[in-house]
Design a protein around this motif. Sequence first.
Motif, PDB file in Angstrom:
ATOM      1  N   LYS A 101     -14.295   9.070  13.203  1.00 40.38           N
ATOM      2  CA  LYS A 101     -15.094   9.221  14.426  1.00 40.38           C
ATOM      3  C   LYS A 101     -15.964  10.470  14.340  1.00 40.38           C
ATOM      4  CE  LYS A 101     -12.171   6.655  17.668  1.00 40.38           C
ATOM      5  NZ  LYS A 101     -12.832   5.366  17.577  1.00 40.38           N
ATOM      6  N   ALA A 116     -22.447   9.851  23.961  1.00 37.86           N
ATOM      7  CA  ALA A 116     -21.886  10.803  24.928  1.00 37.86           C
ATOM      8  C   ALA A 116     -21.861  12.215  24.329  1.00 37.86           C
ATOM      9  CB  ALA A 116     -20.465  10.377  25.290  1.00 37.86           C
ATOM     10  N   VAL A 139     -12.643  12.427  27.792  1.00 34.57           N
ATOM     11  CA  VAL A 139     -12.274  11.513  26.707  1.00 34.57           C
ATOM     12  C   VAL A 139     -11.890  12.316  25.462  1.00 34.57           C
ATOM     13  CG1 VAL A 139     -13.043   9.532  25.349  1.00 34.57           C
ATOM     14  CG2 VAL A 139     -13.919   9.861  27.674  1.00 34.57           C
ATOM     15  N   LYS A 141     -10.523  11.827  21.458  1.00 34.98           N
ATOM     16  CA  LYS A 141     -10.380  10.817  20.401  1.00 34.98           C
ATOM     17  C   LYS A 141      -9.874  11.442  19.108  1.00 34.98           C
ATOM     18  CE  LYS A 141     -14.196   8.052  22.187  1.00 34.98           C
ATOM     19  NZ  LYS A 141     -15.432   7.318  21.969  1.00 34.98           N
ATOM     20  N   VAL A 151      -7.755   6.719  21.396  1.00 34.24           N
ATOM     21  CA  VAL A 151      -8.651   7.211  22.449  1.00 34.24           C
ATOM     22  C   VAL A 151      -7.855   7.415  23.734  1.00 34.24           C
ATOM     23  CG1 VAL A 151     -10.672   6.661  23.853  1.00 34.24           C
ATOM     24  CG2 VAL A 151     -10.632   6.033  21.439  1.00 34.24           C
ATOM     25  N   ILE A 153      -8.186   8.565  27.690  1.00 35.15           N
ATOM     26  CA  ILE A 153      -9.061   8.898  28.823  1.00 35.15           C
ATOM     27  C   ILE A 153      -8.183   9.722  29.773  1.00 35.15           C
ATOM     28  CG2 ILE A 153     -10.579   7.980  30.631  1.00 35.15           C
ATOM     29  CD1 ILE A 153     -11.488   6.682  28.074  1.00 35.15           C
ATOM     30  N   GLU A 183     -15.191  14.299  24.436  1.00 33.33           N
ATOM     31  CA  GLU A 183     -16.514  13.921  24.937  1.00 33.33           C
ATOM     32  C   GLU A 183     -16.523  13.606  26.427  1.00 33.33           C
ATOM     33  OE1 GLU A 183     -17.638  10.695  22.309  1.00 33.33           O
ATOM     34  OE2 GLU A 183     -17.008   9.196  23.758  1.00 33.33           O
ATOM     35  N   GLU A 184     -17.737  13.618  26.959  1.00 36.13           N
ATOM     36  CA  GLU A 184     -17.904  13.322  28.382  1.00 36.13           C
ATOM     37  C   GLU A 184     -17.600  11.845  28.626  1.00 36.13           C
ATOM     38  OE1 GLU A 184     -21.929  13.201  29.872  1.00 36.13           O
ATOM     39  OE2 GLU A 184     -22.674  12.554  27.942  1.00 36.13           O
ATOM     40  N   PHE A 185     -17.124  11.535  29.801  1.00 31.94           N
ATOM     41  CA  PHE A 185     -16.822  10.169  30.202  1.00 31.94           C
ATOM     42  C   PHE A 185     -18.099   9.497  30.668  1.00 31.94           C
ATOM     43  CE2 PHE A 185     -15.660   7.081  33.479  1.00 31.94           C
ATOM     44  CZ  PHE A 185     -14.722   6.324  32.798  1.00 31.94           C
ATOM     45  N   LEU A 186     -18.356   8.301  30.154  1.00 33.01           N
ATOM     46  CA  LEU A 186     -19.537   7.554  30.578  1.00 33.01           C
ATOM     47  C   LEU A 186     -19.119   6.476  31.563  1.00 33.01           C
ATOM     48  CD1 LEU A 186     -21.273   7.050  27.113  1.00 33.01           C
ATOM     49  CD2 LEU A 186     -21.841   8.747  28.859  1.00 33.01           C
ATOM     50  N   GLU A 190     -19.449  -2.038  29.876  1.00 32.28           N
ATOM     51  CA  GLU A 190     -19.321  -1.990  28.424  1.00 32.28           C
ATOM     52  C   GLU A 190     -19.733  -3.315  27.791  1.00 32.28           C
ATOM     53  OE1 GLU A 190     -15.507  -0.250  27.620  1.00 32.28           O
ATOM     54  OE2 GLU A 190     -15.778  -0.415  25.460  1.00 32.28           O
ATOM     55  N   LYS A 212     -10.415  -5.217  27.337  1.00 26.95           N
ATOM     56  CA  LYS A 212      -9.469  -4.479  26.497  1.00 26.95           C
ATOM     57  C   LYS A 212      -8.097  -4.283  27.136  1.00 26.95           C
ATOM     58  CE  LYS A 212     -12.244  -2.280  23.076  1.00 26.95           C
ATOM     59  NZ  LYS A 212     -13.640  -1.955  23.331  1.00 26.95           N
ATOM     60  N   MET A 271     -22.115   1.464  26.186  1.00 26.63           N
ATOM     61  CA  MET A 271     -21.895   1.609  27.628  1.00 26.63           C
ATOM     62  C   MET A 271     -23.290   1.641  28.251  1.00 26.63           C
ATOM     63  SD  MET A 271     -19.261   1.937  29.698  1.00 26.63           S
ATOM     64  CE  MET A 271     -17.863   2.954  29.238  1.00 26.63           C
ATOM     65  N   LEU A 280     -21.133   4.073  22.379  1.00 23.32           N
ATOM     66  CA  LEU A 280     -19.776   4.619  22.499  1.00 23.32           C
ATOM     67  C   LEU A 280     -19.167   4.812  21.130  1.00 23.32           C
ATOM     68  CD1 LEU A 280     -17.822   2.587  25.191  1.00 23.32           C
ATOM     69  CD2 LEU A 280     -18.469   4.985  25.267  1.00 23.32           C
ATOM     70  N   GLU A 281     -19.362   3.804  20.294  1.00 30.17           N
ATOM     71  CA  GLU A 281     -18.736   3.845  18.973  1.00 30.17           C
ATOM     72  C   GLU A 281     -19.335   2.786  18.085  1.00 30.17           C
ATOM     73  OE1 GLU A 281     -14.961   2.135  18.459  1.00 30.17           O
ATOM     74  OE2 GLU A 281     -15.340   0.511  19.875  1.00 30.17           O
TER      75      GLU A 281
HETATM   76  P1  AMP Z   1     -13.372   3.500  21.152  1.00 34.71           P
HETATM   77  O1  AMP Z   1     -12.215   3.290  20.221  1.00 34.71           O
HETATM   78  O2  AMP Z   1     -14.201   4.691  20.865  1.00 34.71           O
HETATM   79  O3  AMP Z   1     -14.127   2.223  21.391  1.00 34.71           O
HETATM   80  O4  AMP Z   1     -12.728   3.710  22.588  1.00 34.71           O
HETATM   81  C1  AMP Z   1     -11.887   2.743  23.158  1.00 34.71           C
HETATM   82  C2  AMP Z   1     -12.308   2.476  24.585  1.00 34.71           C
HETATM   83  O5  AMP Z   1     -12.275   3.673  25.337  1.00 34.71           O
HETATM   84  C3  AMP Z   1     -13.754   1.995  24.682  1.00 34.71           C
HETATM   85  O6  AMP Z   1     -13.846   0.629  24.479  1.00 34.71           O
HETATM   86  C4  AMP Z   1     -14.105   2.411  26.097  1.00 34.71           C
HETATM   87  O7  AMP Z   1     -13.598   1.461  27.019  1.00 34.71           O
HETATM   88  C5  AMP Z   1     -13.337   3.687  26.267  1.00 34.71           C
HETATM   89  N1  AMP Z   1     -14.202   4.854  25.976  1.00 34.71           N
HETATM   90  C6  AMP Z   1     -14.401   5.461  24.788  1.00 34.71           C
HETATM   91  N2  AMP Z   1     -15.255   6.494  24.889  1.00 34.71           N
HETATM   92  C7  AMP Z   1     -15.624   6.550  26.194  1.00 34.71           C
HETATM   93  C8  AMP Z   1     -16.502   7.397  26.950  1.00 34.71           C
HETATM   94  N3  AMP Z   1     -17.141   8.431  26.403  1.00 34.71           N
HETATM   95  N4  AMP Z   1     -16.627   7.148  28.263  1.00 34.71           N
HETATM   96  C9  AMP Z   1     -15.977   6.112  28.855  1.00 34.71           C
HETATM   97  N5  AMP Z   1     -15.140   5.288  28.196  1.00 34.71           N
HETATM   98  C10 AMP Z   1     -14.951   5.498  26.890  1.00 34.71           C
END
Ligand code: AMP
Length: 423
Positions: A101, A116, A139, A141, A151, A153, A183-186, A190, A212, A271, A280-281
């Motif tokens: 990441k 983010a 957030v 990770k 991850v 939250i 990181e900041e929450f968005l 999604e 999810k 997002m 996001l990723e």
């Molecule tokens: P990721 O493995 O990075 O996809 O994160 C898993 C889940 O966490 C994502 O599918 C989002 O639902 C949530 N998530 C990850 N990063 C953020 C973010 N910066 N803000 C809000 N939700 C996030």
Amino acid sequence: MNVMIIGSGGREYSIGRALKEDVNVDKLYFAPGNGATESLGENVGIEDYHALATFAKEKNIEFTIVGPEGPLVDGVVDIFKAKGLAIFGPSKQAAQLEGSKVYMKNFLAKYNIPTAAYIETDQIDRAFKFIDTLSTPIVVKADGLCAGKGVIIAASHDEAKKAVSEMLSGKSFGDAGLKVIIEEFLDGYELSMFAICDGDDFVLLQAAQDHKRLLDGDQGPNTGGMGAYAPTPLVNEEIYEKVKARVIRPTLEGMKKEGAPFEGVLFIGIMVVKGEPITLEFNVRFGDPECEILMPLLKSSVFDLFYKAATSQLDTLKVEFYDKYAVGIVMASKEYPYASSTPAEIVVDEIHHQELLKNSHISYAGVTRTDGVLYATGGRVLVCVGLGESIQEARDRAYLLCGQVHFAGKKLRTDIAYQALRA
Ligand code: AMP
Ligand code: GLY
């Protein structure tokens, strides 16, 4: 042509199911496959990738498709290519977009791709200082692959700090957590978007939405995904164009500059915040269950799409989609996602309804065949897919099919595609 698919899930089953129909495909192999892929082709129990490449040579397998991230991050594509074998997927270096990441976030920042605000660090005091500047939720990770669990939250500053401490000390995710992203929450909705890439060019598939959380109303723990649908009406042409221009093109250009041209499936977790798509990723493979609903929406040959992507010919391809919707409902076993469950026999009732027969099917995932009987043995057991002229129709068919499938302890969400139907 003989084709091999690496992986064992519903994603790989659904790719096999699509290829089985293709005039270009002779025999299918699955490595390792599952109890149901046996009915589409031959399962191969070779774990070592060098030995698997030798097997591909011996069996005249001219093309291999890689499903999961593990083999990609381990470099299976490099091993096959070194033996002169055609294979669809990113190199070990390009797979770092998912494998780390930190690599991914630094790449996004370097090429000005919207994401983010974040820091990456292995220093606890730096992490705590940054956490204090953010408002909640926050957030956190882990850097490496954590099977979707890396991850957090965090609802409070204290919870974020606790998560960071546990990751950096190696307590929660071992080596995968020795570096963290904060990181900041968005706040938005999604999307899962998939670009099939050949290093230079790409084909963007229809946008999907995954679900999810384990329980209805997006409650309960995170899972690999409990259901998906596509195309989602939450996306308009403008968002597709923004994703192409702001995310996919700069990523392909950037990866070339990094000396790791991206070939394979670029899975963009988006997002949408106030109409703007933010990354996001990245994952470097299809989503599961998204793959199961995107394959049957492709009117053009799935084989052609993957083969042309693996052989740098996407510029010559025009891809067509059916003017339909697909909804996929995951049926999981009793203890999912916490623990494995006792094997349970799967019984599928005979379906007499012609419309349902024509417009629905099962993609099998966590199943094993013993003496000709199929057992639910994995966490996510199968996906019931429904197709229709509307999301409602596709969803009704998917749930009707779920009603025909039985195994002890089965569980499923009852609200897949709710965001589309509410809209
Ligand atoms: P990721 O493995 O990075 O996809 O994160 C898993 C889940 O966490 C994502 O599918 C989002 O639902 C949530 N998530 C990850 N990063 C953020 C973010 N910066 N803000 C809000 N939700 C996030
Ligand atoms: N369904 C989301 C994933 O495959 O990561």
